[in-house]
Design an enzyme around this catalytic site. Structure first.
Site, mmCIF file in Angstrom:
data_model
loop_
_atom_site.group_PDB
_atom_site.id
_atom_site.type_symbol
_atom_site.label_atom_id
_atom_site.label_comp_id
_atom_site.label_asym_id
_atom_site.label_seq_id
_atom_site.Cartn_x
_atom_site.Cartn_y
_atom_site.Cartn_z
ATOM 1 N N TYR A 123 0.708 -1.239 -0.113
ATOM 2 C CA TYR A 123 -0.131 -0.069 -0.084
ATOM 3 C C TYR A 123 0.860 1.355 -0.118
ATOM 4 O O TYR A 123 0.426 2.272 0.644
ATOM 5 C CB TYR A 123 -1.066 0.049 1.227
ATOM 6 C CG TYR A 123 -1.868 -1.311 1.208
ATOM 7 C CD1 TYR A 123 -2.071 -2.103 0.062
ATOM 8 C CD2 TYR A 123 -2.759 -1.201 2.270
ATOM 9 C CE1 TYR A 123 -3.104 -3.111 0.361
ATOM 10 C CE2 TYR A 123 -3.792 -2.218 2.489
ATOM 11 C CZ TYR A 123 -3.999 -3.285 1.443
ATOM 12 O OH TYR A 123 -4.763 -4.340 1.507
ATOM 13 N N LYS A 141 5.570 -14.486 1.811
ATOM 14 C CA LYS A 141 5.512 -15.280 0.325
ATOM 15 C C LYS A 141 6.594 -15.124 -0.417
ATOM 16 O O LYS A 141 6.809 -14.865 -1.764
ATOM 17 C CB LYS A 141 4.388 -14.495 -0.162
ATOM 18 C CG LYS A 141 3.870 -14.918 -1.561
ATOM 19 C CD LYS A 141 2.959 -16.222 -1.225
ATOM 20 C CE LYS A 141 2.615 -17.077 -2.652
ATOM 21 N NZ LYS A 141 2.242 -18.541 -2.160
ATOM 22 N N ASP A 177 -0.504 -17.985 1.923
ATOM 23 C CA ASP A 177 -1.545 -18.728 1.690
ATOM 24 C C ASP A 177 -1.753 -19.954 2.439
ATOM 25 O O ASP A 177 -3.068 -20.482 3.080
ATOM 26 C CB ASP A 177 -1.592 -19.377 0.163
ATOM 27 C CG ASP A 177 -0.107 -19.990 -0.198
ATOM 28 O OD1 ASP A 177 0.966 -19.371 0.470
ATOM 29 O OD2 ASP A 177 0.159 -20.574 -1.240
ATOM 30 N N ASP A 233 -3.901 -7.197 6.456
ATOM 31 C CA ASP A 233 -5.072 -6.760 6.253
ATOM 32 C C ASP A 233 -6.232 -7.891 5.946
ATOM 33 O O ASP A 233 -7.298 -7.965 6.603
ATOM 34 C CB ASP A 233 -4.993 -5.897 4.776
ATOM 35 C CG ASP A 233 -6.340 -4.886 4.730
ATOM 36 O OD1 ASP A 233 -7.349 -5.049 5.497
ATOM 37 O OD2 ASP A 233 -6.623 -4.116 3.771
ATOM 38 N N ASP A 284 -8.993 -9.651 8.823
ATOM 39 C CA ASP A 284 -10.316 -9.767 8.628
ATOM 40 C C ASP A 284 -10.804 -11.302 8.649
ATOM 41 O O ASP A 284 -11.849 -11.652 9.234
ATOM 42 C CB ASP A 284 -10.840 -9.476 7.169
ATOM 43 C CG ASP A 284 -11.277 -8.165 6.934
ATOM 44 O OD1 ASP A 284 -10.924 -7.088 7.891
ATOM 45 O OD2 ASP A 284 -12.171 -7.590 6.204
#
Ligand code: ATP
Length: 342
Positions: free
Chosen positions: A126, A179, A212, A236, A240
């Site tokens: 971001y 990752k 993942d 983020d 959630d």
């Protein structure tokens, strides 16, 4: 002690409803002086900007910012997000986004679970670097580039923050989300910094998980998690997921911290403006109320934060719940129940 000076930004949709609830709870336990700012999508419609030009200058003098939510059907999400929430987070270098995931007694999840997602909040995916229409390719041939920015210093500060947090908790375990198999530059740097920093924290056990696999682990082996440190995007998404597993997005609290304390920090529920239920008085206020508890904790009143959290837990245990938690109580009824249990 002088009253705590709080800048309230209700924003859009249910933001105002849940922030009112949070302020009502805060004023029960602490002396607060609240100044409300009208920034949000309606302000944008009138002024063509999400924030006034001197907004950061004015917000800067407050002890903390208490934020509702931003997002509306009238203004594109990237404008509301960048123009308001990210403008404050980045303008005040709130580089640590702390998102606890609490599992409450009485809901479906296992109440012995207790995680904190520590999300890097200043760079990464971001960072806002990129462009469109490169070399004027035109409609049908458009090209967009969105670049991530990872700095060694940015990785190190969020990891040290997460290690310190893990060290303060009973489990003393930190999981780094990566990752680096696919993202061979940024995420390999992330991993290398994690390896270097962890040498300073022998009392904290660690592991690494590809993002993942981490999503599956949140669901299948939740008891193996304690503190999780992740990049801006990964944190983020996983937070959630965590709050949905804990029962509802409406429960999740968060803090955008400037740990250096050069600028005020900002406290907000994880959920968005929820236009589908706005104005009905049925939004779950507990994420916002829990964010108020984090605000007090940051301002040196951890005792008051604990009191609020205990009242939230008792309210849920007693079956006083909004619709998202399977109940039929209103925002106002849940708020009154929390206040009665303080
Ligand atoms: P935004 O564009 O502001 O992110 P959104 O609707 O895309 O809005 P959320 O606001 O996070 O995203 O809402 C996702 C879903 O969760 C919606 O169905 C919403 O009604 C529900 N929800 C979010 N927050 C709450 C809450 N506090 N109480 C009850 N339901 C909620």
């Amino acid at each position: 002690m002088p009253p705590l000076e709080i800048a309230a930004i209700p924003g859009d949709g249910i933001g105002g409803e849940v922030l009112d609830a949070g302020l009502r709870v805060l004023e029960q336990v602490a002396e607060i002086q609240v100044t409300t700012f009208p920034y949000g999508s309606a302000y944008y419609a009138e002024h063509g900007a999400m924030l006034a030009p001197d907004a950061l200058e004015r917000l800067r003098r407050f002890d903390a910012i208490y934020f509702g939510a931003v997002g509306s059907r009238e203004v594109p999400d990237h404008i509301t997000l960048w123009g308001l929430r990210l403008a404050i987070c980045q303008g005040f270098d709130q580089w640590a986004n702390v998102r606890p995931v609490r599992f409450y007694e009485g809901l479906d999840g296992d109440p012995s679970l207790d995680w904190v997602v520590v999300r890097e909040n200043s760079e990464g995916e971001y960072a806002g670097l990129g462009g469109r229409q490169l070399a004027a390719r035109g409609p049908g041939n458009e090209v967009a580039v969105q670049t991530s920015l990872f700095t060694e210093k940015g990785c190190e500060r969020i990891m040290r923050f997460a290690f310190e947090l893990a060290r303060s908790r009973p489990r003393r375990h930190l999981t780094s989300i990566t990752k680096s198999n696919a993202q061979q530059y940024a995420m390999v740097l992330w991993d290398e910094v994690f390896d270097r920093v962890r040498a300073d924290y022998h009392d904290v056990t660690t592991d690494k998980e590809l993002v993942d696999a981490a999503a599956a682990r949140f669901v299948l082996r939740p008891q193996t998690l304690d503190v999780v440190v992740a990049s801006n995007l990964h944190g983020d998404i996983l937070s959630d997921l965590g709050s949905a597993l804990a029962g509802s997005l409406g429960l999740a609290a968060s803090a955008n911290l400037n740990p250096d304390r050069r600028f005020p920090s900002m406290f907000e529920p994880v959920h968005g403006s929820a236009p589908d239920i706005a104005g009905q008085g049925i939004a779950n206020p507990l994420g916002a109320i829990g964010s108020g508890a984090m605000l007090l904790e940051h301002l040196g009143r951890a005792d008051l934060g604990d009191r609020i959290r205990a009242a939230i837990a008792a309210t849920i245990r007693d079956g006083i719940r909004t619709r998202d938690l399977g109940g039929s109580h209103t925002t106002a009824e849940v708020t009154a129940a929390v206040i009665a249990r303080l």
